[in-house]
Design an enzyme around this catalytic site. Structure first.
Site, PDB file in Angstrom:
ATOM      1  CE1 TYR A 142      -3.358  -2.779   0.754  1.00 30.24           C
ATOM      2  CE2 TYR A 142      -4.580  -0.832   1.423  1.00 30.24           C
ATOM      3  CZ  TYR A 142      -4.558  -2.164   1.065  1.00 30.24           C
ATOM      4  OH  TYR A 142      -5.729  -2.867   1.029  1.00 30.24           O
ATOM      5  CE  LYS A 191       1.937 -17.854  -2.429  1.00 28.93           C
ATOM      6  NZ  LYS A 191       1.067 -19.064  -2.470  1.00 28.93           N
ATOM      7  CG  ASP A 223      -1.805 -20.300  -0.858  1.00 32.43           C
ATOM      8  OD1 ASP A 223      -1.217 -20.295   0.237  1.00 32.43           O
ATOM      9  OD2 ASP A 223      -1.337 -20.883  -1.863  1.00 32.43           O
ATOM     10  CG  ASP A 247      -7.897  -4.934   2.015  1.00 35.23           C
ATOM     11  OD1 ASP A 247      -8.838  -4.439   2.665  1.00 35.23           O
ATOM     12  OD2 ASP A 247      -7.877  -4.963   0.764  1.00 35.23           O
ATOM     13  CG  ASP A 251     -13.427  -7.292   2.796  1.00 36.58           C
ATOM     14  OD1 ASP A 251     -13.085  -6.540   3.727  1.00 36.58           O
ATOM     15  OD2 ASP A 251     -13.936  -6.878   1.733  1.00 36.58           O
TER      16      ASP A 251
HETATM   17  C1  IPM Z   1     -10.167  -1.391   4.379  1.00 40.85           C
HETATM   18  C2  IPM Z   1     -10.436  -0.804   3.029  1.00 40.85           C
HETATM   19  C3  IPM Z   1      -9.284   0.111   2.656  1.00 40.85           C
HETATM   20  C4  IPM Z   1      -8.038  -0.724   2.607  1.00 40.85           C
HETATM   21  C5  IPM Z   1      -9.477   0.902   1.345  1.00 40.85           C
HETATM   22  C6  IPM Z   1     -10.729   1.742   1.369  1.00 40.85           C
HETATM   23  C7  IPM Z   1      -8.268   1.734   1.018  1.00 40.85           C
HETATM   24  O1  IPM Z   1     -10.642  -1.814   2.093  1.00 40.85           O
HETATM   25  O2  IPM Z   1     -10.025  -0.611   5.340  1.00 40.85           O
HETATM   26  O3  IPM Z   1     -10.085  -2.615   4.472  1.00 40.85           O
HETATM   27  O4  IPM Z   1      -7.778  -1.411   1.602  1.00 40.85           O
HETATM   28  O5  IPM Z   1      -7.291  -0.710   3.590  1.00 40.85           O
HETATM   29 MG    MG Z   2     -10.712  -3.780   2.940  1.00 41.34          MG
END
Ligand code: IPM
Ligand code: MG
Length: 359
Positions: A142, A191, A223, A247, A251
């Site tokens: 990032y 990884k 993975d 990240d 999710d």
């Molecule tokens: C998160 C989001 C952010 C990230 C984006 C909006 C930049 O997906 O906080 O997980 O990737 O960190």
């Molecule tokens: Mg995210």
């Protein structure tokens, strides 16, 4: 206690969900005798529209001058064609870097009331889902250099992924310390079969492990981890991983708990000033319709009280009010089961029901 909270309402559903969190904070202040003052901060797409950039210095300064920051969400299709360095998300990355909040903690915990909303089979859910992802937040790909150039008549894009020993060590410590306060199991995810940065990551984690003999450290390739999270999430206590893997995995982890709409996160560095946000995005498709789930942001406000202001009983009161509201059958659309005695509510009513149950 008197505290200053910077509020970044942001884009999409951001303003609606932050509004509910503020109602809850005000109710807590009233009951527990605190005074919270709020400063509005423009960040994201709305800041691009108003100021021509996603996080102008004066807006950032308001966050740095606050005791803590509460954020809704930023971004949306309106700003899709904005060039990379000016994108709404860049505001968030700039804020994370400037606040030096390198440690992002994202709980994946199933609310018993929402077990039916998990896409996993009941026999997997019944084994328990309660783990924490500790994500490195201010390094890695990032924050490496990003470049797109023309080479031999075609575009070539590069993103650099760098980690230093010091960056790995400080997040590693947070991983071990977090595990120490829980079930004492730390899984380091990388990884290392492909990446140098991951091999360094793994080496440092094992060095640190000698200082934490009470914590059991395991390694897992990212993975495989993605697979294990859906196969048997009960095996995890604390996962520590680098920025982009965290990240993606967070999710996935949120989804198995039923809805991404209920998961908060804290981002902290070496001071008590933190950045708190739900882990979901700005959901522009449902913005302004009063159907978003404010629970992720409300629980982020609870984390803010717990970790930045040392207000454990106030945070407990918010979490209990959320639980009681779910027990009473109130559900926003994202967590509404197809059958059963539930009452479908919008964002505002969900906020009001939680607020009414704070004691
Ligand atoms: C998160 C989001 C952010 C990230 C984006 C909006 C930049 O997906 O906080 O997980 O990737 O960190
Ligand atoms: Mg995210």
């Amino acid at each position: 206690m008197e505290k200053n909270i910077a509020l970044i309402r942001g884009d999409g559903i951001g303003p609606e969900i932050v509004e509910q969190a503020v109602l809850i904070l005000n109710r807590v202040a009233e009951i527990y005798g605190h005074s919270f003052r709020y400063t509005d901060v423009d960040m994201g797409g709305n800041a691009i529209d108003k100021w021509g950039e996603p996080l102008p210095q004066a807006q950032l300064q308001k966050c740095l001058d606050s005791d803590s920051v509460l954020l809704g969400a930023v971004g949306g299709p309106k700003w899709n064609d904005v060039p990379g360095p000016m994108r709404p998300e860049k505001g968030l990355l700039k804020l994370r870097a400037a606040m030096e909040v390198y440690s992002n903690n994202r709980p994946a915990k199933i609310w018993p009331q929402l077990a039916g909303a998990s896409p996993l089979k009941p026999e997997i859910v019944e084994k328990g889902i309660d783990f924490m992802i500790v994500r490195e937040l201010t390094g890695g790909i990032y924050f490496g250099s990003h470049e797109t150039k023309q080479e031999n008549g075609q575009a070539v894009a590069t993103d650099i992924l760098t980690y230093s020993e010091a960056e790995i060590r400080r997040i590693g410590r947070i991983g071990f310390e977090t595990a120490r306060k829980r079930r004492k199991k730390l899984c380091s995810v990388e990884k290392s079969n492909v990446l140098d940065s991951s091999r360094l990551w793994k080496k440092i984690m094992h060095e640190l492990s000698e200082e934490y003999p009470d914590v059991t450290l395991t390694d897992m390739l990212v993975d495989n981890c993605a697979m294990q999270i859906v196969k048997d999430p009960s095996q995890f206590d604390v996962i520590v991983t680098e920025n982009m893997f965290g990240d993606i995995l967070s999710d996935e982890a949120s989804m198995i708990t039923g809805s991404i709409g209920t998961i908060p996160s804290s981002s902290l560095g070496s001071t008590t000033r933190g950045l708190y946000e739900p882990i979901h995005g700005s959901a522009p498709d449902i913005a302004g319709q009063d159907i978003a789930n404010p629970i992720g942001t409300i629980l982020a406000a609870a984390m803010l009280l717990r970790y930045s202001f040392d207000m454990a009983k106030e945070a407990d009161a918010i979490e209990k009010a959320v639980s009681d509201t779910l027990d009473a059958g109130f559900r926003t659309a994202d967590i509404l089961p197809p059958h059963g005695a539930f009452q479908k509510v919008g964002c505002k009513q969900m906020g009001a029901e939680i607020c009414a149950r704070i004691q």
